[in-house]
Write an enzyme that holds these catalytic residues in place. Structure first.
Site, PDB file in Angstrom:
ATOM      1  N   GLU A 176       0.777  -1.238   0.000  1.00 40.56           N
ATOM      2  CA  GLU A 176       0.000   0.000   0.000  1.00 40.56           C
ATOM      3  C   GLU A 176       0.809   1.288   0.000  1.00 40.56           C
ATOM      4  OE1 GLU A 176       0.382  -2.127   2.588  1.00 40.56           O
ATOM      5  OE2 GLU A 176       0.318  -1.090   4.515  1.00 40.56           O
ATOM      6  N   GLU A 197      -5.646  -2.510  -0.484  1.00 41.46           N
ATOM      7  CA  GLU A 197      -4.528  -1.554  -0.493  1.00 41.46           C
ATOM      8  C   GLU A 197      -5.028  -0.121  -0.468  1.00 41.46           C
ATOM      9  OE1 GLU A 197      -1.995  -2.986   0.269  1.00 41.46           O
ATOM     10  OE2 GLU A 197      -2.381  -5.013  -0.449  1.00 41.46           O
TER      11      GLU A 197
HETATM   12  N1  BES Z   1       1.016  -4.327   3.835  1.00 38.63           N
HETATM   13  C1  BES Z   1       0.780  -5.541   3.158  1.00 38.63           C
HETATM   14  C2  BES Z   1       1.967  -6.048   2.377  1.00 38.63           C
HETATM   15  C3  BES Z   1       3.043  -6.644   3.235  1.00 38.63           C
HETATM   16  C4  BES Z   1       2.836  -7.844   3.867  1.00 38.63           C
HETATM   17  C5  BES Z   1       4.251  -6.018   3.379  1.00 38.63           C
HETATM   18  C6  BES Z   1       3.836  -8.382   4.659  1.00 38.63           C
HETATM   19  C7  BES Z   1       5.236  -6.545   4.172  1.00 38.63           C
HETATM   20  C8  BES Z   1       5.030  -7.727   4.819  1.00 38.63           C
HETATM   21  C9  BES Z   1      -0.383  -5.408   2.174  1.00 38.63           C
HETATM   22  O1  BES Z   1      -1.316  -4.444   2.496  1.00 38.63           O
HETATM   23  C10 BES Z   1      -1.098  -6.712   2.220  1.00 38.63           C
HETATM   24  O2  BES Z   1      -1.735  -6.976   3.188  1.00 38.63           O
HETATM   25  N2  BES Z   1      -0.961  -7.507   1.196  1.00 38.63           N
HETATM   26  C11 BES Z   1      -1.537  -8.827   1.136  1.00 38.63           C
HETATM   27  C12 BES Z   1      -2.681  -8.843   0.167  1.00 38.63           C
HETATM   28  C13 BES Z   1      -3.954  -8.534   0.824  1.00 38.63           C
HETATM   29  C14 BES Z   1      -5.055  -8.308  -0.173  1.00 38.63           C
HETATM   30  C15 BES Z   1      -4.346  -9.652   1.741  1.00 38.63           C
HETATM   31  C16 BES Z   1      -0.488  -9.767   0.617  1.00 38.63           C
HETATM   32  O3  BES Z   1       0.396  -9.306  -0.075  1.00 38.63           O
HETATM   33  O4  BES Z   1      -0.605 -10.964   0.873  1.00 38.63           O
HETATM   34 ZN    ZN Z   2      -2.595  -4.912   4.031  1.00 37.30          ZN
END
Ligand code: BES
Ligand code: ZN
Length: 839
Positions: free
Chosen positions: A261, A295
């Site tokens: 995000e 996001e």
């Molecule tokens: N902030 C996370 C991405 C992230 C996850 C960064 C772990 C660093 C460590 C993002 O907002 C997120 O949650 N992404 C998920 C997808 C979401 C739709 C469940 C992901 O990448 O699995």
């Molecule tokens: Zn997230």
């Protein structure tokens, strides 16, 4: 135990001026950063985070300063003039661009036969320090002026719009508008050859969807529509305007998570953003929409208001998790997206939260390497989202929204902890929300409510629900019962309560499935509910069956009872309910792996169960049919294929053989390709699929091909696929985990891949140690192994690896999970096999 120190206690940054020169060709970068901020009088030093950077010079208020570095990514600056008050530090530094997908890294793609690269960043949770010295803590919010010097002929994207761009000495110099106050983990930039489509929100925010030139421009349209309307939706819902002038959404060819995000510059895996109108399945579209909504909700929850520290990560992720569904439901009510929530998030939360040693939603962080493991999809996402929804149901939608609006008004551009949110929601609802929520977010696990009736007396009893190893627990929760019977209390606070009941309608609890508990009905009450199953809502039918599956895993029911229960669902027509039926069927599969006769019976049973829907739906999309039926067809066909009926298998293989891959119906192509792979007599199909995998630029098709190939029964093919694990020209590092897990879950691949894992652990560790998904490896393995011998091997292999803080918890949970499964197979196996043979 080493604990994480907080560098913001020494120096509070206010503004960064960051200039970076990116040398893509020689894989290096260099830069200078000037940090204005305030020293506290706590210590006569300033601490910054820096990792794998060469520091060339440090100036303190314009004077050369001394510095030291340690192995915890900390750089301490000292100077004789250092005293409390405002100071400016300037550092020059350089670093290397490396392949692991964090910090600054290259993404590889091919366009018109030419190999190309993008450069991209991934800073969450603590990788900004790999690109510039900074106070890499969410609470250290500051404003940023960023300037990037790059090669020419590329698009350069940052968090903010471009302020100035010029060519200088054959290089492109791009500077961006100053950012609002924000955390380091949300900074980002992307550089390379990309194309885009744009739209504008009602309030005038520019929305762009970007991809490499290898992706067709019409695959950007779907995301553009969703992103634009999602921002419109949240503008209204949060009653707080989207905080930046633009929203870029970029599909990256190499990406560790699904999406990230970054403020104003959200990055995605290609499959999570792009949707080709002809070849994208409905399920993938729905998934892309929920990911985009997730996001974009962070642009408020997380970016505008940010948790003080990682222990409150749930303030980000639990909210984003539930907002996915709130937003997508508003955008596409006809999708019934809450059914997806009930068939995906809810089972994930209930299954994992039943394990001993699981983390609570709010969890302390003692070591920086533990931060990655905090992002447990079943807990901080699924369970957290579910408890927030439980709260919304409890106080009502209006009070909930009012509380959120207050929260944004009060804390925009600041940091918060749980109590700040509870205060706003308490003010809006007039209730003590902290009191209600505390036990849900700070205690791991959840309750089962045992319900029995004697005459008119109904007894309710709550206790912590465990699958597998357990401990005595005196935890209690305030459970919103949401019963069908008005005589039941609203909240069950105490361990046990007896209520007099004068009604004789079926008694049910947790209607709508919004609260995080399960119910164990006495056999009489359960029979009454089953007698009027068709009167339950879709979600309630799903919940009922899923709860029985969990109770069976816990040994409260016999797994053999699932067979009879599934029979009650014979006439089911709703795809999401079939999703839960498939979970129950999968549960049964484990008991028959070593008993051919019983397995044959199970296959037959499943074929008969699915036949009614198969006869209704057939193989091909019927014009004008509801999308839910289209989705259901894909599940039904996979169940029919599991039944191994000759005519079904032949038809699937025939369809695969007579249709070019690009023209296969995206809804069922995985099933068709898998059938072709499973019944192949030589490796020609494998060659063809691998060639297609290499050729296509569609990551969705690549994923489907991977799913088909890893379903093979042929040991020679399994060996061949394992041989590709380390070949990044075939399997991108971002995709390795799925090839690995899918082959591990394939019963014919399980032992071989498990042996491979142990033989190649150093390679795995080298590749993933720094990745926030490293902790998933022992989790995947525990969920795939099943025998007592494998339990012993798992324990022997992983116990010494508990020294890695990122893995420790998941190893311990994994041992417990496997122990539970082994016990369950021994306990229920004979009864399940007997019941099947008697069918
Ligand atoms: N902030 C996370 C991405 C992230 C996850 C960064 C772990 C660093 C460590 C993002 O907002 C997120 O949650 N992404 C998920 C997808 C979401 C739709 C469940 C992901 O990448 O699995
Ligand atoms: Zn997230």
């Amino acid at each position: 135990m080493q604990t994480v120190s907080r560098l913001i206690e020494y120096f509070v940054p206010k503004h960064y001026t960051l200039s970076l020169t990116l040398g893509r060709e020689n894989r290096t970068f260099s830069g200078t950063v000037s940090i204005e901020g305030i020293s506290t009088d706590k210590a006569r030093k300033i601490g910054l985070h820096a990792k794998d950077l060469v520091i060339d010079s440090v100036l303190f208020d314009g004077k050369n300063a001394d510095f030291t570095q340690n192995d915890q990514d900390e750089l301490f600056i000292t100077h004789k003039d250092l005293a409390a008050g405002e100071h400016v530090i300037v550092l020059s530094f350089s670093g290397e661009i490396t392949d692991p997908m964090h910090g600054l890294y290259p993404c590889y793609f091919e366009h018109d036969g030419i190999k190309k690269q993008l450069l991209a960043t991934q800073f969450e949770s603590h990788h900004a320090r790999e690109v510039f010295p900074c106070i890499d803590e969410p609470e250290a919010k500051a404003t940023y002026d960023v300037t990037l010097t790059t090669e020419t002929g590329v698009t350069v994207l940052g968090n903010m719009p471009v302020k100035l761009q010029r060519e200088e000495d054959g290089q492109l110099v791009t500077s961006f508008e100053t950012t609002p106050r924000m955390s380091t983990y949300l900074l980002a930039f992307v550089v390379g050859e990309m194309h885009k489509k744009s739209a504008t929100t009602k309030s005038g925010v520019e929305v762009n969807v970007w991809a490499t030139l290898a992706q067709s421009s019409n695959s950007l349209d779907f995301a553009l529509d969703i992103a634009t309307r999602t921002i419109d939706f949240f503008d209204e819902y949060f009653d707080t305007p989207y905080p930046l002038p633009k929203s870029d959404n970029v599909a990256l060819p190499d990406f560790s998570s699904a999406a990230m995000e970054n403020w104003g510059l959200v990055t995605y895996r290609e499959v999570a953003l792009l949707a080709d109108p002809k070849t994208t399945s409905l399920a993938n579209k729905h998934q892309a929409a929920t990911i985009i909504a997730h996001e974009l909700s962070h642009q408020w929850f997380g970016n505008l208001v940010t948790m003080k520290w990682w222990n409150d990560l749930w303030l980000n992720e639990s909210f984003a998790n539930i907002m996915e569904y709130v937003a997508v439901d508003a955008l596409h009510p006809e999708w019934d997206i809450w059914l997806d929530h009930a068939s995906y998030e809810v089972p994930s939360a209930l299954r994992r939260d039943s394990l001993l040693g699981i983390q609570s939603i709010q969890t302390d962080v003692n070591h920086p390497d533990e931060i990655g493991a905090l992002f447990d999809p079943s807990i901080v996402y699924a369970k957290g989202g579910r408890t927030i929804r439980m709260l919304e149901t409890y106080i009502g939608k209006d009070a909930f929204r009012k509380g959120l609006r207050l929260y944004f008004q009060k804390f925009a551009y600041q940091n918060t902890q749980a109590s700040d949110l509870w205060d706003c929601l308490s003010e809006a609802s007039g209730q003590d929300i902290g009191l209600f929520m505390h036990s849900w977010i700070s205690q791991s696990g959840y309750p089962v409510v045992h319900v029995s009736q004697a005459g008119t007396e109904v007894t309710l009893m709550q206790e912590q629900f465990f699958i597998g190893p357990n401990e005595t627990s005196d935890k209690l929760w305030p459970i919103p019962l949401n019963s069908t019977c008005s005589e039941m209390p609203n909240i069950l606070n105490e361990k046990q309560r007896t209520v007099t009941r004068h009604h004789d309608t079926p008694l049910r609890f947790n209607t709508g499935g919004t609260a995080h508990f399960i119910t164990h009905y006495s056999p009489e009450i359960l029979a009454q509910i089953l007698g009027s199953l068709d009167q339950l809502s879709d979600i309630d039918r799903m919940q009922l069956l899923h709860e029985q599956t969990l109770l069976a895993q816990a040994g409260i029911l016999s797994s053999a009872e699932l067979i009879g229960l599934l029979n009650f669902y014979r006439d089911e027509t709703v795809e999401a309910v079939w999703g839960i039926m498939a979970i129950a069927i999968n549960e049964l599969k484990r008991f028959v792996e070593t008993d051919l006769k019983a397995e044959k019976k199970l296959r037959q049973f499943v074929g008969e169960l699915a036949k009614r829907q198969f006869d209704r739906l057939g193989w091909d999309v019927i014009e004008g049919e509801p999308e839910a039926d289209t989705k259901l067809r894909s599940l039904i066909i996979s169940l029919m294929l599991y039944s191994e009926q000759q005519d079904i298998v032949s038809e699937a293989v025939r369809r695969y053989e007579t249709t070019p891959i690009n023209n296969l119906d995206p809804e069922i192509r995985t099933s068709l390709m898998s059938a072709a792979v499973r019944y192949a007599t030589d490796q020609k199909i494998i060659d063809a699929l691998l060639a297609e995998h290499k050729k296509t630029s569609s990551s969705e098709l690549q994923e489907d091909i991977a799913s088909a190939l890893t379903s093979t029964k042929d040991p020679a093919v399994i060996d061949r696929l394992i041989g590709l694990f380390k070949d990044t020209s075939v399997i991108r590092p971002q995709d390795f985990p799925r090839w690995f897990v899918w082959l591990l879950r394939n019963r014919y691949g399980r032992t071989i891949v498990w042996q491979w894992t142990r033989d190649n652990w150093d390679w795995i560790e080298d590749l993933y140690r720094g990745d926030s998904h490293f902790d998933a490896i022992p989790r995947y393995i525990a969920s795939s192994l099943i025998t007592p011998a494998q339990l012993a091997e798992y324990t022997a292999f992983f116990t010494p690896l508990k020294k890695l803080p990122a893995l420790k918890r998941n190893i311990e949970i994994g041992i417990g999970e496997l122990t539970g499964k082994v016990e369950l197979t021994e306990r229920d196996g004979p009864a399940v096999r007997k019941a099947l043979l008697e069918l």
